[in-house]
Design a protein around this motif. Sequence first.
Motif, PDB file in Angstrom:
ATOM      1  N   LEU A   1      -8.146   7.537  -9.356  1.00 44.69           N
ATOM      2  CA  LEU A   1      -7.563   6.606  -8.390  1.00 44.69           C
ATOM      3  C   LEU A   1      -7.782   5.183  -8.890  1.00 44.69           C
ATOM      4  CD1 LEU A   1      -8.606   8.246  -5.000  1.00 44.69           C
ATOM      5  CD2 LEU A   1      -6.426   8.443  -6.235  1.00 44.69           C
ATOM      6  N   ALA A   2      -6.809   4.671  -9.633  1.00 42.70           N
ATOM      7  CA  ALA A   2      -6.898   3.344 -10.238  1.00 42.70           C
ATOM      8  C   ALA A   2      -6.243   2.306  -9.341  1.00 42.70           C
ATOM      9  CB  ALA A   2      -6.222   3.342 -11.604  1.00 42.70           C
ATOM     10  N   GLY A   3      -6.866   1.163  -9.254  1.00 41.92           N
ATOM     11  CA  GLY A   3      -6.325   0.077  -8.442  1.00 41.92           C
ATOM     12  C   GLY A   3      -7.436  -0.877  -8.058  1.00 41.92           C
TER      13      GLY A   3
ATOM     14  N   HIS B   1     -17.970  -6.686   2.282  1.00 40.90           N
ATOM     15  CA  HIS B   1     -17.886  -5.998   3.562  1.00 40.90           C
ATOM     16  C   HIS B   1     -16.542  -6.275   4.225  1.00 40.90           C
ATOM     17  CE1 HIS B   1     -22.046  -4.748   3.590  1.00 40.90           C
ATOM     18  NE2 HIS B   1     -22.399  -5.977   3.230  1.00 40.90           N
ATOM     19  N   GLY B   2     -15.954  -5.245   4.787  1.00 41.33           N
ATOM     20  CA  GLY B   2     -14.751  -5.417   5.589  1.00 41.33           C
ATOM     21  C   GLY B   2     -13.452  -5.493   4.822  1.00 41.33           C
ATOM     22  N   GLU B   3     -13.498  -5.453   3.485  1.00 45.91           N
ATOM     23  CA  GLU B   3     -12.262  -5.463   2.714  1.00 45.91           C
ATOM     24  C   GLU B   3     -11.658  -4.062   2.719  1.00 45.91           C
ATOM     25  OE1 GLU B   3     -13.175  -7.047  -1.120  1.00 45.91           O
ATOM     26  OE2 GLU B   3     -13.626  -9.023  -0.324  1.00 45.91           O
ATOM     27  N   TYR B   4     -10.354  -4.019   2.627  1.00 47.29           N
ATOM     28  CA  TYR B   4      -9.617  -2.764   2.680  1.00 47.29           C
ATOM     29  C   TYR B   4      -9.977  -1.863   1.504  1.00 47.29           C
ATOM     30  CZ  TYR B   4      -5.543   0.370   2.466  1.00 47.29           C
ATOM     31  OH  TYR B   4      -4.712   1.468   2.402  1.00 47.29           O
ATOM     32  N   ASP B   5     -10.452  -0.659   1.798  1.00 43.00           N
ATOM     33  CA  ASP B   5     -10.735   0.344   0.772  1.00 43.00           C
ATOM     34  C   ASP B   5      -9.653   1.406   0.845  1.00 43.00           C
ATOM     35  OD1 ASP B   5     -11.645   2.229  -0.985  1.00 43.00           O
ATOM     36  OD2 ASP B   5     -13.552   2.582   0.030  1.00 43.00           O
ATOM     37  N   TRP B   6      -8.589   1.204   0.085  1.00 37.68           N
ATOM     38  CA  TRP B   6      -7.443   2.095   0.108  1.00 37.68           C
ATOM     39  C   TRP B   6      -7.788   3.502  -0.376  1.00 37.68           C
ATOM     40  CZ3 TRP B   6      -5.919   4.348  -4.400  1.00 37.68           C
ATOM     41  CH2 TRP B   6      -6.378   3.779  -5.576  1.00 37.68           C
ATOM     42  N   ARG B   7      -8.868   3.661  -1.130  1.00 36.03           N
ATOM     43  CA  ARG B   7      -9.224   4.980  -1.656  1.00 36.03           C
ATOM     44  C   ARG B   7      -9.647   5.939  -0.545  1.00 36.03           C
ATOM     45  NH1 ARG B   7     -10.811   1.386  -5.622  1.00 36.03           N
ATOM     46  NH2 ARG B   7      -9.756   1.700  -7.615  1.00 36.03           N
ATOM     47  N   LYS B   8     -10.189   5.420   0.539  1.00 34.50           N
ATOM     48  CA  LYS B   8     -10.501   6.300   1.687  1.00 34.50           C
ATOM     49  C   LYS B   8      -9.210   6.902   2.233  1.00 34.50           C
ATOM     50  CE  LYS B   8     -14.705   3.930   3.050  1.00 34.50           C
ATOM     51  NZ  LYS B   8     -15.369   3.080   4.034  1.00 34.50           N
ATOM     52  N   ASP B   9      -8.173   6.083   2.360  1.00 38.43           N
ATOM     53  CA  ASP B   9      -6.866   6.584   2.801  1.00 38.43           C
ATOM     54  C   ASP B   9      -6.307   7.577   1.789  1.00 38.43           C
ATOM     55  OD1 ASP B   9      -7.043   4.918   5.022  1.00 38.43           O
ATOM     56  OD2 ASP B   9      -5.744   3.377   4.165  1.00 38.43           O
ATOM     57  N   ALA B  10      -6.462   7.279   0.510  1.00 38.43           N
ATOM     58  CA  ALA B  10      -5.954   8.168  -0.536  1.00 38.43           C
ATOM     59  C   ALA B  10      -6.630   9.535  -0.466  1.00 38.43           C
ATOM     60  CB  ALA B  10      -6.160   7.539  -1.908  1.00 38.43           C
ATOM     61  N   CYS B  11      -7.937   9.565  -0.281  1.00 37.11           N
ATOM     62  CA  CYS B  11      -8.652  10.844  -0.190  1.00 37.11           C
ATOM     63  C   CYS B  11      -8.214  11.623   1.044  1.00 37.11           C
ATOM     64  CB  CYS B  11     -10.159  10.618  -0.189  1.00 37.11           C
ATOM     65  SG  CYS B  11     -10.789  10.127  -1.815  1.00 37.11           S
ATOM     66  N   ALA B  12      -7.967  10.923   2.152  1.00 35.51           N
ATOM     67  CA  ALA B  12      -7.476  11.596   3.363  1.00 35.51           C
ATOM     68  C   ALA B  12      -6.096  12.207   3.105  1.00 35.51           C
ATOM     69  CB  ALA B  12      -7.423  10.615   4.533  1.00 35.51           C
TER      70      ALA B  12
ATOM     71  N   ASN C   1       4.848   3.676  -1.407  1.00 38.97           N
ATOM     72  CA  ASN C   1       4.148   4.300  -0.304  1.00 38.97           C
ATOM     73  C   ASN C   1       2.996   5.093  -0.916  1.00 38.97           C
ATOM     74  OD1 ASN C   1       3.843   7.059   1.108  1.00 38.97           O
ATOM     75  ND2 ASN C   1       4.780   5.813   2.719  1.00 38.97           N
ATOM     76  N   LEU C   2       1.801   4.982  -0.344  1.00 31.11           N
ATOM     77  CA  LEU C   2       0.624   5.641  -0.911  1.00 31.11           C
ATOM     78  C   LEU C   2       0.813   7.151  -0.986  1.00 31.11           C
ATOM     79  CD1 LEU C   2      -2.262   5.594  -2.014  1.00 31.11           C
ATOM     80  CD2 LEU C   2      -3.083   5.532   0.357  1.00 31.11           C
ATOM     81  N   GLU C   3       1.285   7.749   0.086  1.00 35.80           N
ATOM     82  CA  GLU C   3       1.441   9.213   0.076  1.00 35.80           C
ATOM     83  C   GLU C   3       2.445   9.656  -0.985  1.00 35.80           C
ATOM     84  OE1 GLU C   3       2.366  13.020   2.982  1.00 35.80           O
ATOM     85  OE2 GLU C   3       1.924  11.075   3.876  1.00 35.80           O
ATOM     86  N   GLU C   4       3.575   8.965  -1.096  1.00 32.15           N
ATOM     87  CA  GLU C   4       4.567   9.331  -2.113  1.00 32.15           C
ATOM     88  C   GLU C   4       3.988   9.179  -3.518  1.00 32.15           C
ATOM     89  OE1 GLU C   4       7.845   6.734  -1.308  1.00 32.15           O
ATOM     90  OE2 GLU C   4       8.568   7.947   0.374  1.00 32.15           O
ATOM     91  N   THR C   5       3.187   8.162  -3.733  1.00 34.07           N
ATOM     92  CA  THR C   5       2.546   7.950  -5.029  1.00 34.07           C
ATOM     93  C   THR C   5       1.631   9.118  -5.362  1.00 34.07           C
ATOM     94  OG1 THR C   5       2.646   5.552  -4.683  1.00 34.07           O
ATOM     95  CG2 THR C   5       1.113   6.356  -6.376  1.00 34.07           C
ATOM     96  N   LEU C   6       0.835   9.546  -4.400  1.00 33.70           N
ATOM     97  CA  LEU C   6      -0.115  10.635  -4.633  1.00 33.70           C
ATOM     98  C   LEU C   6       0.595  11.977  -4.793  1.00 33.70           C
ATOM     99  CD1 LEU C   6      -2.885   9.461  -2.172  1.00 33.70           C
ATOM    100  CD2 LEU C   6      -2.930   9.356  -4.678  1.00 33.70           C
ATOM    101  N   VAL C   7       1.637  12.211  -4.028  1.00 30.50           N
ATOM    102  CA  VAL C   7       2.414  13.444  -4.180  1.00 30.50           C
ATOM    103  C   VAL C   7       3.017  13.494  -5.588  1.00 30.50           C
ATOM    104  CG1 VAL C   7       4.506  14.659  -3.419  1.00 30.50           C
ATOM    105  CG2 VAL C   7       2.852  13.837  -1.725  1.00 30.50           C
ATOM    106  N   ALA C   8       3.564  12.381  -6.046  1.00 31.76           N
ATOM    107  CA  ALA C   8       4.133  12.327  -7.395  1.00 31.76           C
ATOM    108  C   ALA C   8       3.059  12.591  -8.449  1.00 31.76           C
ATOM    109  CB  ALA C   8       4.801  10.978  -7.634  1.00 31.76           C
ATOM    110  N   ALA C   9       1.866  12.054  -8.240  1.00 31.32           N
ATOM    111  CA  ALA C   9       0.763  12.274  -9.182  1.00 31.32           C
ATOM    112  C   ALA C   9       0.394  13.758  -9.234  1.00 31.32           C
ATOM    113  CB  ALA C   9      -0.442  11.428  -8.788  1.00 31.32           C
TER     114      ALA C   9
END
Length: 157
Positions: free
Chosen positions: A20-22, A28-39, A140-148
């Motif tokens: 998961l590169a990015g 503290h409090g900054e957006y951690d998109w990797r939590k969303d990616a793992c979900a 879109n994060l989900e589309e990116t991960l599905v493609a991966a």
Amino acid sequence: MRLFYVHEQSAESPKRSLFLAGPSPRGHGEYDWRKDACAVLSHIGFGGTVYIPLPRDGMFRGNYDHAAQIEWELEHLEKAGVIAFWIPRNLKTLPGFTTNVEFGRFSRSGRAVLGYPHSATKMRYLHYIANLDGVQVYHNLEETLVAAIEKIADQNY
């Protein structure tokens, strides 16, 4: 799904793996998109290995070893079956300068997928390079991960 965070090692080199590169949060409090990616990966049933270049608790400490961080990332970028670049770039909180270098290094590997939201700034150059190198681009994060994951499946591991 098996998660490996920075400085954690796996004995094997699984090809059904995803890095998961990015850009990474630095405070503290900054957006951690990797939590969303793992979900998302869990929801769609990914059963492979995921490499996450963050400490397991999500916090970089003041005394962290920058060279060791770089070495772990380079090792696992090379090891991963596919590299999913998700770049929700915000120049104040998630600039992604290191991500730019990593994308340039791996865009011709045949293992990269690029995603970024339309709201991300300063993405035209990376998008252009992705087109030159045949890297799929999503907004879109989900589309990116599905493609991966589909890219992993297409590699017939």
